[in-house]
Motif scaffolding. Structure first.
Motif, PDB file in Angstrom:
ATOM      1  N   LYS A 235     -58.686  87.306  95.177  1.00 24.63           N
ATOM      2  CA  LYS A 235     -57.222  87.301  95.067  1.00 24.63           C
ATOM      3  C   LYS A 235     -56.700  88.621  94.494  1.00 24.63           C
ATOM      4  N   LYS A 236     -57.432  89.200  93.539  1.00 26.95           N
ATOM      5  CA  LYS A 236     -56.975  90.413  92.854  1.00 26.95           C
ATOM      6  C   LYS A 236     -57.630  91.693  93.384  1.00 26.95           C
ATOM      7  N   LYS A 237     -58.429  91.554  94.432  1.00 20.98           N
ATOM      8  CA  LYS A 237     -59.230  92.670  94.933  1.00 20.98           C
ATOM      9  C   LYS A 237     -58.369  93.864  95.349  1.00 20.98           C
ATOM     10  N   ASN A 238     -57.319  93.622  96.111  1.00 25.43           N
ATOM     11  CA  ASN A 238     -56.462  94.724  96.571  1.00 25.43           C
ATOM     12  C   ASN A 238     -55.764  95.418  95.402  1.00 25.43           C
ATOM     13  N   HIS A 239     -55.356  94.625  94.424  1.00 25.16           N
ATOM     14  CA  HIS A 239     -54.722  95.208  93.235  1.00 25.16           C
ATOM     15  C   HIS A 239     -55.719  96.092  92.479  1.00 25.16           C
ATOM     16  N   MET A 240     -56.953  95.617  92.351  1.00 27.55           N
ATOM     17  CA  MET A 240     -57.995  96.407  91.685  1.00 27.55           C
ATOM     18  C   MET A 240     -58.238  97.712  92.441  1.00 27.55           C
ATOM     19  N   ARG A 241     -58.236  97.621  93.785  1.00 28.15           N
ATOM     20  CA  ARG A 241     -58.463  98.815  94.603  1.00 28.15           C
ATOM     21  C   ARG A 241     -57.374  99.862  94.350  1.00 28.15           C
ATOM     22  N   GLN A 242     -56.130  99.426  94.250  1.00 27.76           N
ATOM     23  CA  GLN A 242     -55.020 100.340  93.979  1.00 27.76           C
ATOM     24  C   GLN A 242     -55.199 101.039  92.636  1.00 27.76           C
ATOM     25  N   ILE A 243     -55.529 100.266  91.619  1.00 29.79           N
ATOM     26  CA  ILE A 243     -55.687 100.824  90.269  1.00 29.79           C
ATOM     27  C   ILE A 243     -56.813 101.853  90.238  1.00 29.79           C
ATOM     28  N   ILE A 244     -57.952 101.521  90.860  1.00 30.89           N
ATOM     29  CA  ILE A 244     -59.101 102.439  90.859  1.00 30.89           C
ATOM     30  C   ILE A 244     -58.753 103.732  91.584  1.00 30.89           C
ATOM     31  N   ARG A 245     -58.073 103.617  92.729  1.00 31.06           N
ATOM     32  CA  ARG A 245     -57.705 104.823  93.479  1.00 31.06           C
ATOM     33  C   ARG A 245     -56.750 105.710  92.680  1.00 31.06           C
ATOM     34  N   LEU A 246     -55.830 105.086  91.975  1.00 29.42           N
ATOM     35  CA  LEU A 246     -54.902 105.860  91.144  1.00 29.42           C
ATOM     36  C   LEU A 246     -55.644 106.559  90.003  1.00 29.42           C
ATOM     37  N   ARG A 247     -56.630 105.871  89.413  1.00 30.21           N
ATOM     38  CA  ARG A 247     -57.396 106.475  88.317  1.00 30.21           C
ATOM     39  C   ARG A 247     -58.256 107.643  88.809  1.00 30.21           C
ATOM     40  N   LYS A 248     -58.629 107.597  90.088  1.00 29.68           N
ATOM     41  CA  LYS A 248     -59.455 108.666  90.658  1.00 29.68           C
ATOM     42  C   LYS A 248     -58.620 109.830  91.197  1.00 29.68           C
ATOM     43  N   LYS A 249     -57.307 109.614  91.285  1.00 33.24           N
ATOM     44  CA  LYS A 249     -56.455 110.552  92.012  1.00 33.24           C
ATOM     45  C   LYS A 249     -56.508 111.958  91.443  1.00 33.24           C
ATOM     46  N   ARG A 250     -56.342 112.098  90.121  1.00 33.63           N
ATOM     47  CA  ARG A 250     -56.288 113.438  89.526  1.00 33.63           C
ATOM     48  C   ARG A 250     -57.587 114.200  89.753  1.00 33.63           C
ATOM     49  N   ASP A 251     -58.732 113.557  89.512  1.00 30.17           N
ATOM     50  CA  ASP A 251     -60.021 114.224  89.719  1.00 30.17           C
ATOM     51  C   ASP A 251     -60.207 114.606  91.188  1.00 30.17           C
ATOM     52  N   ALA A 252     -59.750 113.727  92.081  1.00 30.46           N
ATOM     53  CA  ALA A 252     -59.874 114.016  93.518  1.00 30.46           C
ATOM     54  C   ALA A 252     -59.013 115.207  93.911  1.00 30.46           C
ATOM     55  N   GLU A 253     -57.815 115.304  93.332  1.00 27.28           N
ATOM     56  CA  GLU A 253     -56.933 116.438  93.619  1.00 27.28           C
ATOM     57  C   GLU A 253     -57.571 117.745  93.153  1.00 27.28           C
ATOM     58  N   LEU A 254     -58.141 117.726  91.956  1.00 27.29           N
ATOM     59  CA  LEU A 254     -58.784 118.934  91.424  1.00 27.29           C
ATOM     60  C   LEU A 254     -59.994 119.333  92.269  1.00 27.29           C
ATOM     61  N   LYS A 255     -60.750 118.339  92.700  1.00 28.78           N
ATOM     62  CA  LYS A 255     -61.929 118.611  93.526  1.00 28.78           C
ATOM     63  C   LYS A 255     -61.512 119.231  94.856  1.00 28.78           C
ATOM     64  N   TYR A 256     -60.472 118.664  95.466  1.00 31.56           N
ATOM     65  CA  TYR A 256     -59.980 119.186  96.743  1.00 31.56           C
ATOM     66  C   TYR A 256     -59.486 120.612  96.575  1.00 31.56           C
ATOM     67  N   LEU A 257     -58.699 120.839  95.512  1.00 30.53           N
ATOM     68  CA  LEU A 257     -58.156 122.180  95.269  1.00 30.53           C
ATOM     69  C   LEU A 257     -59.282 123.191  95.090  1.00 30.53           C
ATOM     70  N   ASN A 258     -60.304 122.831  94.340  1.00 34.08           N
ATOM     71  CA  ASN A 258     -61.432 123.749  94.121  1.00 34.08           C
ATOM     72  C   ASN A 258     -62.223 124.001  95.402  1.00 34.08           C
ATOM     73  N   ASN A 259     -62.168 123.049  96.319  1.00 38.66           N
ATOM     74  CA  ASN A 259     -62.874 123.225  97.587  1.00 38.66           C
ATOM     75  C   ASN A 259     -62.152 124.177  98.539  1.00 38.66           C
ATOM     76  N   VAL A 260     -60.820 124.180  98.480  1.00 39.59           N
ATOM     77  CA  VAL A 260     -60.054 124.981  99.452  1.00 39.59           C
ATOM     78  C   VAL A 260     -59.532 126.294  98.871  1.00 39.59           C
ATOM     79  N   VAL A 261     -59.510 126.395  97.533  1.00 43.23           N
ATOM     80  CA  VAL A 261     -59.012 127.617  96.893  1.00 43.23           C
ATOM     81  C   VAL A 261     -60.035 128.115  95.887  1.00 43.23           C
ATOM     82  N   ASP A 262     -60.392 129.383  95.997  1.00 40.39           N
ATOM     83  CA  ASP A 262     -61.268 130.003  95.000  1.00 40.39           C
ATOM     84  C   ASP A 262     -60.368 130.581  93.898  1.00 40.39           C
TER      85      ASP A 262
END
Length: 546
Positions: A235-262
């Motif tokens: 019942k709460k699976k989709n809500h958990m997925r949203q929260i986890i993705r949001l918690r990962k967002k900042r690290d993912a943005e930094l990783k992407y930026l470091n991959n495309v920009v030196d």
């Protein structure tokens, strides 16, 4: 029978979000404003967005209000003189800024957020954590060096109780050993939370970096919901997925930026940066000999002082005025370089032509126009002097000078010294002599710590405390940055009511702000008298809303 209603009075609801779309669909006509039509699909898109954003349930009153907003927007855009807005350079800067930011946001959404996943294991772990409460205490430090020192003291036997008394200015945390009580997953800073949930009862963490500083955490207890079912998890699976993705967002943005920009390949010529800063602060065009100087480089791309001056002046004023130091200018220049790289990636993927992007850009364009239009309407409206005067008399609190305070202070570097000085004061030692002996602010220390009557804002971070202080009572030690302050208010002068002539312009501005809805409604009333406006009430009532 179809009801065609001609508008004689138009209501604008300024609290509603203004999102326009003038796309014409081949469907039923809901309303006609002069030569312009509002179709059912236009209304339906707007209305459903509003219901989703506001949480309001569908009802005919809200339907009418949203339709009225759409009619008002057509009136303002197409049936009024807008040449001052359309000729305003700042207006066009905002439009271009919105276009670029929309494209870049779409790039980030597609290339970063859309690719963040949450495994079944992560979902189950998150679900278990939401069903578990943790009780913990912590010791806080602003710097890693301080945190390491505290950790070493704890490892060598110092108690949380004794250390908390030395480091916390909050009396509750100081007296309870840094105890935070029970908290659930999602209540605390993610880094703090991850560390706390990973510890066993009684375990102490090494310094954990959070967005506030550094914490050393000790878990006191864990309480888990004894009954957790698979049905509840699903019942709460989709809500958990949203929260986890949001918690990962900042690290993912930094990783992407470091991959495309030196980032290490961005170089700044400090001398030429200072030249650029000087000219920007003076709001002058650069002299010809400075125009071609290279201020920044990224691989094979050079950025001249001339180009950067133009790029920065093309930033909308509400962002541009924040670039008021050399450090912020340096950050802005690096931001321009990074933005160019990301924009090139977005254009290669044709994100600038994506239907969702184009629709969003149109929404921003109309919102920006309406912002400028409302400002223009307010600026041109004039209340009679008698009305302004009555507002001034009825709202005198807005027109008083600030109260002034005369204080006595002692500022020291170490908490232990501040505590010792407080004990001496409590034992009858003279505050002024102690200020003269120990206080680090020389200008006040030479005067026994006394600062003569000043507005509370002059005391910076102490402002709110001083306004609430009793005269003659000693307060502190209070931590301000890396210093500790003891102070007492010696005297206070209440503010005086300023003369009407002194605050005439301010009173008029505040009155306009209070009467904003009335001003806009009055303006639209006048516009609507010259334009035929009709809408179909039956169609409006029968539109099917998802």
């Amino acid at each position: 029978m179809t009801a065609l209603i001609k508008y004689k009075y138009i209501l604008i609801i300024t609290a509603l979000p203004i999102i326009l779309s003038f796309r014409f669909y081949e469907n039923e006509i809901l309303a006609v404003v002069g030569n312009h039509k509002i179709y059912v699909n236009d209304f339906k898109t707007r209305y459903e967005e509003y219901l989703l954003a506001s949480g309001i349930k569908d009802n005919i009153v809200t339907r009418r209000s949203i339709l009225q907003n759409m009619i008002n927007e057509l009136l303002l855009y197409y049936y009024d003189d807008n040449k001052n807005i359309f000729n305003n350079p700042e207006y066009h800067k905002e439009l271009e800024w919105a276009r670029k930011q929309t494209i870049l946001a779409f790039l980030k959404d597609r290339e970063v957020y859309a690719k963040i996943t949450a495994s079944d294991e992560e979902l189950r772990d998150a679900f278990l954590k939401t069903n578990q409460k943790v009780a913990a205490r912590h010791l806080f430090a602003f710097t890693e060096e301080e945190a390491d020192s505290l950790y070493n003291l704890v490892m060598n036997g110092a108690s949380f109780d004794s250390l908390a008394k030395q480091i916390f200015t909050d009396s509750t945390l100081a007296n309870n050993g840094g105890y935070l009580g029970y908290f659930s997953w999602g209540d605390m800073d993610p880094a703090f939370e991850d560390a706390a949930y990973s510890l066993k009862i009684g375990e102490i963490s090494k310094p954990v970096k959070t967005k506030y500083g550094y914490s050393i955490i000790k878990v006191e207890d864990k309480v888990t919901n004894p009954i957790i079912t698979e049905w509840e998890f699903q019942k709460k699976k989709n809500h958990m997925r949203q929260i986890i993705r949001l918690r990962k967002k900042r690290d993912a943005e930094l990783k992407y930026l470091n991959n495309v920009v030196d980032l290490n390949s961005i170089s700044i010529d400090e001398k030429n940066l200072k030249t650029l800063f000087s000219m920007l602060m003076q709001n002058k065009n650069l002299e010809n000999q400075n125009n071609k100087l290279i201020c920044a480089k990224y691989k094979n791309k050079n950025y001249t002082v001339e180009e950067l001056e133009k790029r920065i002046k093309d930033i909308p004023v509400f962002h541009r005025i924040k670039i008021n130091s050399l450090d912020l200018l340096r950050t802005a220049v690096k931001g321009i370089v990074v933005q160019d790289i990301l924009m090139n990636l977005a254009l290669k993927k044709n994100y600038d032509k994506d239907t969702e992007v184009l629709t969003t850009i149109e929404k921003y364009k109309r919102n920006i126009f309406l912002k400028y239009k409302r400002e223009e309407i307010h600026n041109n409206y004039k209340f009679p002097d008698s009305v302004i005067y009555n507002f001034y008399k009825e709202n005198s609190v807005y027109f008083k000078t600030e109260p002034q305070f005369k204080i006595q202070e002692i500022i020291v570097k170490e908490k232990i010294l501040a505590d010792s000085i407080l004990t001496l004061i409590q034992n009858g030692e003279n505050f002024g002599i102690l200020a003269k002996t120990f206080s680090l602010r020389k200008i006040s220390a030479e005067n026994e710590g006394i600062i003569d009557f000043s507005n509370s804002t002059q005391f910076g971070a102490l402002s709110d405390n001083i306004q609430k202080s009793e005269i003659g009572k000693v307060y502190g030690p209070i931590r301000i940055d890396n210093y500790f302050v003891l102070y007492k208010v010696l005297d206070k002068k209440d503010g005086r009511l300023k003369e009407f002539t002194e605050v005439y312009d301010l009173a008029h501005r505040l009155l306009k702000k209070e009467k904003s809805k009335f001003i806009v409604q009055s303006y639209i009333d006048k516009l609507s008298k010259n334009v035929e406006i009709t809408y179909d009430e039956l169609i409006l009532s029968n539109i099917k809303i998802n």
